[in-house]
Write an enzyme that holds these catalytic residues in place. Structure first.
Site, short mmCIF file in Angstrom:
data_model
loop_
_atom_site.label_atom_id
_atom_site.label_comp_id
_atom_site.label_asym_id
_atom_site.label_seq_id
_atom_site.Cartn_x
_atom_site.Cartn_y
_atom_site.Cartn_z
N GLU A 84 -22.21 -13.66 67.52
CA GLU A 84 -22.58 -14.83 66.71
C GLU A 84 -21.38 -15.46 66.03
O GLU A 84 -21.35 -16.67 65.80
CB GLU A 84 -23.63 -14.45 65.67
CG GLU A 84 -25.01 -14.26 66.24
CD GLU A 84 -26.10 -14.16 65.18
OE1 GLU A 84 -27.27 -14.17 65.57
OE2 GLU A 84 -25.78 -14.07 63.98
N HIS A 136 -20.98 8.78 81.98
CA HIS A 136 -21.81 9.03 83.16
C HIS A 136 -22.64 7.81 83.54
O HIS A 136 -23.49 7.90 84.43
CB HIS A 136 -22.72 10.23 82.90
CG HIS A 136 -21.97 11.50 82.67
ND1 HIS A 136 -21.67 12.38 83.68
CD2 HIS A 136 -21.43 12.02 81.54
CE1 HIS A 136 -20.98 13.41 83.18
NE2 HIS A 136 -20.83 13.21 81.88
N LYS A 155 -34.40 -21.31 67.42
CA LYS A 155 -35.40 -21.25 66.35
C LYS A 155 -36.24 -22.53 66.32
O LYS A 155 -37.47 -22.48 66.18
CB LYS A 155 -34.71 -21.07 65.00
CG LYS A 155 -34.14 -19.68 64.75
CD LYS A 155 -33.53 -19.61 63.36
CE LYS A 155 -32.94 -18.24 63.07
NZ LYS A 155 -32.34 -18.18 61.72
#
Length: 465
Positions: A294, A323, A436
């Protein structure tokens, strides 16, 4: 004190094609870095600069207020439930996971010194929410609703569900089980808290969510579960003095930021991997991902030029991800800077028994799991350097409040320095706000009708394949 080892990013170890001439670059950027550090510290007390997080280590009044509340409710609740998303939850989640005893919520009250269990609802998955509510006794739960704006849809929808259930279970007394952490002056949650009579904690002005962990956003959860916030504050104060040093040779935040910036702009390495070698630190990279993504991912710079800048943060965990991701890190695109977090002293030791000595695993007997973890980190670092992959190492003495606060604060400061190097606004988030607004339109919020029409057209668009 937090330490940084950057020699495995130097050309003398990993070669000129992928390594930096660190001494030369530090000297070349010494004046620029000194100017950035001075400028940040001069701006931190000014309004609308979004740098008030740099003062949180000195906010003794908030710390006292938080500790007083924690002492008043001590022993009253079996559970603390945090409602928040992004910066309202990630910092507290990362640090409680690191600092509390492992498997805290499974321990008996006596093993927890009678402090409550702590849960985070940081998403709106209905199965997760319902699953937690099925096992949580809300009558014995203190709910902390955290949203600075006061109208974050994800958090407030959670709160609406839980407030309704609590009122049915507790009647008028439900108010005693809710606290709100929000803006001091405005917002829906602030209004509701006043109307309903919830205890309120304030998020200071000019602090974005991703930089808010040492405000009441994080301090309240920490104090409620018995963490020592005074030690955190002392850790911040001590490292803040070091990070005010304008000499890049003495400032690890400046070094960390500059190395990443130069690796991106000169060497094409725009991916930053954070890989702690401790399971207790497994959520620190989640917090780091938001901080970097951000803060540094911006379309335009301060001059209004289209730059599409930013580092792509990736989380990993040692030794587990040796792994899963190490094959890519070692032999895939050489486009990453990998940062290890190393712990000098674990809280416990675990010896490997001297058994199966007649087999190929007998060499492990008599060693410790601690030895093995350190050997895993050392061998991974050397392997990466063999393949000319730059590696940085952040070392902390041990996992405690003092050292973890230093780690988090340093990463915040280096992010601010990096933003200045990229010449972007580190503290806005226009790409998030667009999403938003679209969500408000789809959910029928007043004032977003025009966007709703556009969205429905785009979502229902058809193309011929």
């Amino acid at each position: 004190m937090l330490k940084l080892n950057c020699k495995y990013a130097d050309y003398r170890i990993i070669g000129e094609e992928h390594g930096l001439k660190l001494d030369e670059e530090f000297n070349n950027y010494s004046e620029k870095i000194a100017e950035i550090i001075r400028n940040l510290n001069q701006r931190k007390d000014k309004p609308n600069e979004w740098l008030q997080w740099m003062n949180l280590g000195y906010n003794e009044e908030t710390a006292w207020y938080v500790k007083e509340f924690a002492s008043l409710v001590e022993g009253r609740f079996e559970n603390v439930l945090i409602l928040g998303i992004g910066g309202s939850a990630l910092g507290a989640l990362a640090l409680t996971e690191a600092l509390l005893k492992p498997y805290w919520n499974f321990l008996t009250p006596e093993q927890r010194n009678n402090f409550p269990r702590i849960f985070f609802l940081d998403n709106i998955d209905p199965d997760s929410i319902n699953g937690l509510l099925d096992v949580l006794d809300l009558k014995k739960t203190l709910v902390n609703v955290i949203t600075k704006s006061g109208d974050t849809a994800e958090t407030m929808s959670q709160f609406m569900v839980i407030k309704d259930l609590m009122e049915k279970a507790l009647g008028a007394d439900y108010r005693k089980n809710i606290i709100a952490t929000t803006d001091k002056k405005m917002g829906i949650l602030r209004q509701l808290a006043d109307q309903e009579g919830y205890k309120i904690f304030y998020v200071p002005d000019d602090i974005g969510g991703r930089f808010s962990v040492f405000s009441s956003v994080g301090l309240v959860p920490f104090a409620l579960v018995g963490l020592n916030i005074d030690k955190m504050i002392n850790g911040i104060k001590d490292i803040d003095l070091a990070l005010k040093n304008t000499d890049i040779h003495q400032n690890i935040a400046a070094q960390f930021a500059l190395i990443h910036y130069l690796m991106d702009t000169k060497k094409g390495k725009n991916i930053t991997v954070l890989m702690p070698y401790s399971s207790r630190l497994k959520y620190i990279p989640d917090w780091y991902v938001q901080l970097i993504a951000e803060s540094l991912g911006k379309a335009v710079n301060k001059n209004g030029e289209n730059v599409n800048a930013g580092l792509t943060p990736v989380k990993a965990l040692g030794a587990s991800d040796q792994h899963t991701k190490l094959q890519l890190f070692n032999e895939g695109p050489n486009d990453k800077v990998i940062t290890f977090i190393r712990v000098g002293e674990f809280d416990t030791n675990l010896e490997i028994p001297r058994i199966f000595e007649y087999t190929g695993i007998g060499y492990l007997g008599g060693k410790t799991i601690n030895d093995l973890m350190n050997a895993e980190a050392d061998s991974t670092m050397v392997s990466l350097s063999d393949n000319q992959r730059p590696v940085l190492t952040l070392s902390i003495d041990k996992i405690d409040e003092y050292n973890m606060a230093q780690l988090i604060y340093m990463l915040e400061v280096q992010t601010a320095i990096a933003g200045e190097l990229y010449n972007i606004n580190t503290f806005d988030q226009p790409g998030v706000e667009q999403v938003k607004n679209y969500m408000y339109a789809l959910m029928g919020r007043a004032g977003f009708d025009g966007s709703a029409e556009y969205l429905h057209e785009k979502l229902n668009a058809e193309i011929t394949m």
